[in-house]
Write a protein that holds these residues in place. Structure first.
Motif, PDB file in Angstrom:
ATOM      1  N   UNK A  23      36.253  20.965  49.075  1.00 39.56           N
ATOM      2  CA  UNK A  23      35.609  20.589  48.005  1.00 39.56           C
ATOM      3  C   UNK A  23      34.885  19.105  48.456  1.00 39.56           C
ATOM      4  N   UNK A  24      33.859  18.777  47.937  1.00 38.16           N
ATOM      5  CA  UNK A  24      33.145  17.476  48.096  1.00 38.16           C
ATOM      6  C   UNK A  24      33.570  16.368  47.332  1.00 38.16           C
ATOM      7  N   UNK A  78      36.598  32.734  44.334  1.00 35.22           N
ATOM      8  CA  UNK A  78      37.996  32.613  44.321  1.00 35.22           C
ATOM      9  C   UNK A  78      38.448  31.242  44.567  1.00 35.22           C
ATOM     10  N   UNK A  79      37.543  30.344  44.989  1.00 37.43           N
ATOM     11  CA  UNK A  79      37.914  28.848  45.220  1.00 37.43           C
ATOM     12  C   UNK A  79      36.832  28.090  44.392  1.00 37.43           C
ATOM     13  N   UNK A  80      35.735  28.098  44.604  1.00 39.66           N
ATOM     14  CA  UNK A  80      34.620  27.427  44.041  1.00 39.66           C
ATOM     15  C   UNK A  80      34.408  27.771  42.649  1.00 39.66           C
ATOM     16  N   UNK A 116      27.415  19.838  29.647  1.00 41.25           N
ATOM     17  CA  UNK A 116      27.390  19.615  31.233  1.00 41.25           C
ATOM     18  C   UNK A 116      27.940  20.736  31.872  1.00 41.25           C
ATOM     19  N   UNK A 117      27.378  21.287  33.051  1.00 37.67           N
ATOM     20  CA  UNK A 117      27.813  22.075  33.819  1.00 37.67           C
ATOM     21  C   UNK A 117      28.657  21.295  35.210  1.00 37.67           C
ATOM     22  N   UNK A 118      29.803  21.559  35.526  1.00 38.80           N
ATOM     23  CA  UNK A 118      30.227  21.094  36.303  1.00 38.80           C
ATOM     24  C   UNK A 118      30.893  22.240  37.466  1.00 38.80           C
ATOM     25  N   UNK A 119      30.873  21.784  38.575  1.00 39.82           N
ATOM     26  CA  UNK A 119      31.219  22.586  40.009  1.00 39.82           C
ATOM     27  C   UNK A 119      32.367  21.830  40.655  1.00 39.82           C
ATOM     28  N   UNK A 120      33.255  22.668  41.199  1.00 43.39           N
ATOM     29  CA  UNK A 120      34.151  22.293  42.115  1.00 43.39           C
ATOM     30  C   UNK A 120      35.371  23.261  42.143  1.00 43.39           C
ATOM     31  N   UNK A 121      36.636  22.802  42.767  1.00 47.06           N
ATOM     32  CA  UNK A 121      37.665  23.768  43.031  1.00 47.06           C
ATOM     33  C   UNK A 121      38.183  24.212  41.575  1.00 47.06           C
ATOM     34  N   UNK A 163      41.062  24.483  40.946  1.00 48.09           N
ATOM     35  CA  UNK A 163      42.361  23.452  40.558  1.00 48.09           C
ATOM     36  C   UNK A 163      42.178  22.209  39.647  1.00 48.09           C
ATOM     37  N   UNK A 164      40.869  21.823  40.080  1.00 48.04           N
ATOM     38  CA  UNK A 164      40.240  20.517  39.722  1.00 48.04           C
ATOM     39  C   UNK A 164      39.742  20.794  38.214  1.00 48.04           C
ATOM     40  N   UNK A 165      38.999  22.209  37.951  1.00 49.57           N
ATOM     41  CA  UNK A 165      38.345  22.587  36.648  1.00 49.57           C
ATOM     42  C   UNK A 165      39.749  22.676  35.831  1.00 49.57           C
ATOM     43  N   UNK A 166      40.795  23.265  36.100  1.00 44.36           N
ATOM     44  CA  UNK A 166      41.969  23.607  35.263  1.00 44.36           C
ATOM     45  C   UNK A 166      42.872  22.337  35.131  1.00 44.36           C
ATOM     46  N   UNK A 167      42.645  21.301  35.859  1.00 49.28           N
ATOM     47  CA  UNK A 167      43.295  19.970  35.754  1.00 49.28           C
ATOM     48  C   UNK A 167      42.369  19.344  34.566  1.00 49.28           C
ATOM     49  N   UNK A 168      41.076  19.418  34.706  1.00 50.38           N
ATOM     50  CA  UNK A 168      40.099  18.684  33.756  1.00 50.38           C
ATOM     51  C   UNK A 168      40.398  19.245  32.345  1.00 50.38           C
ATOM     52  N   UNK A 169      40.630  20.653  32.257  1.00 48.65           N
ATOM     53  CA  UNK A 169      40.791  21.342  31.162  1.00 48.65           C
ATOM     54  C   UNK A 169      42.204  20.860  30.440  1.00 48.65           C
ATOM     55  N   UNK A 170      43.258  20.662  31.220  1.00 45.38           N
ATOM     56  CA  UNK A 170      44.319  20.266  30.638  1.00 45.38           C
ATOM     57  C   UNK A 170      44.858  18.870  30.415  1.00 45.38           C
ATOM     58  N   UNK A 171      44.040  18.119  31.097  1.00 48.47           N
ATOM     59  CA  UNK A 171      44.522  16.407  31.011  1.00 48.47           C
ATOM     60  C   UNK A 171      43.295  15.529  30.406  1.00 48.47           C
ATOM     61  N   UNK A 172      42.181  16.088  30.588  1.00 51.91           N
ATOM     62  CA  UNK A 172      41.052  14.886  30.166  1.00 51.91           C
ATOM     63  C   UNK A 172      40.823  14.989  28.708  1.00 51.91           C
TER      64      UNK A 172
END
Length: 609
Positions: free
Chosen positions: A273-274, A321-323, A379-384, A386-395
């Motif tokens: 991930x960048x 499966x990752x991105x 907005x459309x966001x891209x990434x791993x 795991x980071x997307x799921x973290x955004x969903x749960x915590x932000x």
């Protein structure tokens, strides 16, 4: 005919009738059978419940866990990717490759295990191709059953018949004695399923296979990403080498937004991930989103030491499966409207990249980093993932509006894939070598999966399809009940007495029919145990070679295509394929007759009477 046999036959007829009308559920019918047999005195309670300790049941449960380990580590989906890549958009090519792969693997290990492993693969592939799983699940089961006709060790009935020949003082079959007939049946089976798959469709709209959920492709199209995606190779002389992304300002100066980095390793490519701290190396391939397709024409690549690389498909699909992608919005009470996308700090705070912005339903073009947000923007966001799921749960700053269906295929233990393959290899090796019984080989595989943390206990228990197991456990006592009450002996003596004077080919066909019919109600292994001695004795009475008679019994025992309870393989696909009892009858009976015809023609040719 004694009263106990009449009772068992009546109970068997009742159970089959309930299976046909599918009320109540099949596993409930199985429990009713387990209760009725001991209450009637035909079996003791221990005998009626013995199925719970049957090695075959434990083996199936263990193989469900092995299959889940392959799913959690991403191997099952990679296999699905391979099938899809080779099949393209052709369901025909996919069906052919699927049946060949299952039959090949099933020829050296448990067909039940192979089918259990392939079920999640087929479900995922069907979803990606937007086709009904019912069009692929029965071909999967048929290929698993046909695999038993390919080698000596492919299925227990083959070994049973082989052992019976040895007990009679004869040489048994060789490892590939079954192969010529099995390969012919496999080719016939592929052609047959291509012609009859339309009978299996459950009238699902392919667009609804994943329900109303969007896919990665849907989100990419909505935000017009495809025309801006590029893969850029970092040359050794590039000024970007050994520098972090935060130092380079590629997005603000050149309109190049780095989403991820493919980094070559000895045996595979890593996907990184960048983030602002990501340091670029020579040989990296950057997955980038351009502010405008015109950037490629402005000389930026030459200046930065980058070379375009082939992009056959969206990199979101290739690395699904990752991105991942997700659509987010601002909550109603947000204080963020008026800020620019760069000021949001998505990359630094959430390790995600903003790759698209929609306003009033329209995707905006150009460099977005300086675009000020408005309350209704998405907005459309891209990434791993795991980071997307973290955004969903915590932000609390963003509402995740859309998660694409591919998130269901995320492998939580992807880094453990080599260990999962090792565990699978150990299990298959033990099964092929015969050093330990198959059930112990499967349990060893499960323990290795757990030791390497490819699975955890909660996921292991969830992976077991208890409905299928209860159905199998409930039907096992019928074999013992029919033996105890003389039902099997009655059927066998009737066959020999009626057809003893007929020609050998007629008797071969009759043996096939009787074996296949008995296999409708009891396991194919038990069927082979009962019919193999009859076949050899019949051959001796006719002064004919016992080999074609023994081979017919082995083939018929594997030809369990006619009902969902004929074999655990069929039972496994019953739920995922949304089949009814009648689906197997409609498709399986004609194919069983075709297999019988092939067997009666080829067996005497290969093993002269």
């Amino acid at each position: 005919m004694n009263p106990e046999l009449l009772w068992v036959l009546a109970l068997l007829l009742t159970a089959v009738t309930l299976f046909v009308i599918n009320k109540p559920r099949m596993d409930v019918v199985a429990v009713l059978v387990m209760v009725a047999l001991p209450l009637s005195g035909v079996l003791t309670l221990d005998q009626a419940l013995a199925g719970f300790s049957d090695p075959a049941v434990i083996l199936i449960a263990a193989l469900f866990v092995i299959g889940d380990g392959l799913v959690r580590t991403g191997i099952a989906y990679r296999l699905g990717d391979w099938l899809v890549a080779r099949a393209g958009n052709s369901e025909t090519r996919l069906l052919i490759l699927l049946m060949l792969a299952v039959a090949g693997l099933g020829s050296v290990m448990s067909s039940t295990g192979v089918v259990a492993i392939f079920i999640p693969v087929v479900l995922g592939v069907a979803a990606r191709l937007r086709t009904s799983p019912s069009r692929l699940m029965m071909p999967l089961a048929f290929a698993g059953l046909i695999s038993g006709m390919l080698t000596l060790v492919a299925t227990p009935p083959n070994m049973v018949v082989h052992s019976e020949l040895r007990r009679a003082g004869l040489d048994g079959f060789s490892f590939f004695s079954f192969a010529p007939i099995g390969l012919t049946v496999l080719a016939l089976g592929i052609g047959y399923m291509l012609l009859t798959r339309g009978w299996l469709s459950r009238n699902q709209d392919p667009a609804d296979i994943r329900g109303s959920r969007h896919t990665l492709a849907d989100l990419a199209n909505a935000y017009r990403l495809k025309e801006r995606e590029r893969r850029l190779y970092v040359r050794a002389d590039s000024p970007l080498v050994n520098r972090a992304l935060d130092e380079l300002s590629l997005r603000t100066q050149y309109g190049i937004n780095v989403i991820a980095v493919e980094r070559p390793r000895k045996f595979r490519n890593l996907l990184l991930g960048a983030t602002g701290n990501t340091q670029l190396l020579a040989g990296d391939v950057l997955l980038v989103d351009l502010a405008s397709p015109a950037i490629a024409l402005l000389g930026a690549y030459q200046e930065l030491g980058l070379e375009p690389r082939t992009l056959k498909d969206s990199y979101y699909s290739v690395h699904s499966h990752q991105l991942g992608l997700a659509e987010v919005a601002l909550p109603p009470d947000s204080q963020l409207p008026g800020k620019t996308i760069q000021e949001l700090g998505f990359r630094s705070q959430h390790k995600l990249n903003v790759v698209g912005l929609r306003r009033h339903g329209q995707a905006l073009d150009g460099l977005l980093v300086d675009e000020k947000l408005k309350p209704a923007d998405t907005l459309l966001v891209a990434g791993d993932w795991k980071d997307i799921q973290r955004l969903q749960g915590l932000s609390r700053d963003f509402l995740v509006l859309t998660l694409p269906a591919e998130i269901d295929e995320v492998a939580p233990a992807a880094r453990k894939a080599p260990y999962a393959l090792l565990s699978l290899g150990v299990m298959v090796g033990l099964m092929i070598s015969g050093l330990v019984p198959n059930v112990l080989a499967a349990l060893i595989g499960c323990l290795l999966m757990g030791a390497f943390r490819c699975i955890d206990m909660n996921s292991a228990y969830r992976s077991i399809h208890w409905q299928s197991l209860i159905l199998i456990v409930g039907m096992l006592p019928f074999a013992l009940a029919l033996q105890k009450t003389g039902g099997i002996d009655l059927a066998v003596h009737g066959l020999v007495g009626t057809l003893g004077e007929a020609g050998p080919r007629v008797i071969l066909a009759s043996l096939f029919v009787v074996t296949a019919l008995i296999g409708l109600f009891i396991s194919n292994t038990a069927t082979a145990v009962l019919m193999a001695p009859v076949a050899i004795a019949t051959a001796q009475a006719l002064e004919a070679s016992p080999y074609p008679f023994a081979m017919i019994v082995a083939l018929a025992a594997s030809a369990a295509f006619m009902t969902p309870i004929s074999s655990p393989v069929n039972t496994l696909v019953l739920g995922p394929g949304h089949y009814r009892f009648g689906d197997f009858v409609r498709v399986g009976v004609p194919f069983t007759l075709l297999v019988m015809l092939v067997s009666v023609v080829m067996v005497p040719w290969l093993f002269p009477l």
